[in-house]
Design an enzyme around this catalytic site. Structure first.
Site, PDB file in Angstrom:
ATOM      1  CG  HIS A   8      -0.066   0.014   2.525  1.00 13.04           C
ATOM      2  ND1 HIS A   8       0.375   1.116   3.150  1.00 13.04           N
ATOM      3  CD2 HIS A   8       0.149  -0.911   3.323  1.00 13.04           C
ATOM      4  CE1 HIS A   8       1.095   0.965   4.172  1.00 13.04           C
ATOM      5  NE2 HIS A   8       0.992  -0.329   4.340  1.00 13.04           N
ATOM      6  CD  GLU A  84       2.182  -5.503   7.999  1.00 11.05           C
ATOM      7  OE1 GLU A  84       2.343  -6.918   7.566  1.00 11.05           O
ATOM      8  OE2 GLU A  84       2.857  -4.908   7.530  1.00 11.05           O
TER       9      GLU A  84
END
Length: 199
Positions: A8, A84
């Site tokens: 990202h 994550e």
């Protein structure tokens, strides 16, 4: 099958050196610009992409949405296995803050971090499911730095150890048994100006 692994774009916590983990921190203005730069790069390349899938955390989701709009590629439902690594008590802290609380060996302590083996199991399970369900399609996957580092370690041991950059692109291809790396951690689009990207 070809997959594009994307970290990202930048967030305020990235810029401050704070560990994000599964805390849902949004992109900042620079992160959005980074996503647009990658989008322009992908528009100019010969690779064709069929779908985009993200972790569902807002920084990955918005990165995926920007790419989806620019490339006219539909998004699949987010997959929580792409989140994550969970970092427990150290989420939100800088390196100096971690050392101040727990000393220089803080990373050897059990502070609620997700174990490496756990993140690798879910990462490989995601890839296996993607291969079995969409083997003839090419998928962009927008996820996170520690997730990608651990996935690549699971696939290639210590062959790739460079830190995964924000909005980096890694491309893997699979025809039968193994994932073959075609591109690793490439961020050249972040240093090109708009004129260069449109040539």
């Amino acid at each position: 099958m070809r997959i594009g692994l994307i970290r990202h774009g930048l967030t305020d916590w990235n810029a401050a050196g704070r560990i994000q983990g599964q805390t849902d921190i949004p992109l900042n203005g620079e992160g959005r610009k980074q996503a647009e730069r990658l989008g322009r790069r992908l528009q100019s390349e010969s690779y064709q992409w069929d779908y985009i899938v993200t972790s569902g955390l807002s920084r990955a989701q918005e990165t995926g949405e920007i790419l989806s709009q620019m490339l006219h590629v539909p998004m699949l439902e987010p997959d929580a296995r792409l989140k994550e690594r969970g970092f427990g008590q150290i989420e939100g802290l800088t390196s100096d803050e971690r050392v101040a609380r727990w000393g220089k060996s803080w990373d050897t302590l059990d502070l609620g971090q997700e174990h490496i083996s756990e993140i690798q199991v879910r990462a490989l399970a995601f890839l296996d499911d993607l291969w079995f369900s969409r083997a003839h399609e090419n998928i962009l996957i927008v996820t996170h730095g520690a997730f990608l580092a651990n996935l690549l370690t699971a696939l290639y041991q210590d062959q790739y150890t460079e830190r995964i950059g924000n909005l980096s692109l890694t491309i893997l291809e699979k025809e039968r048994d193994d994932w073959i790396p075609l591109l690793y951690n490439c961020t050249q689009h972040l240093t090109m100006d708009t004129a260069e990207q449109s040539e």
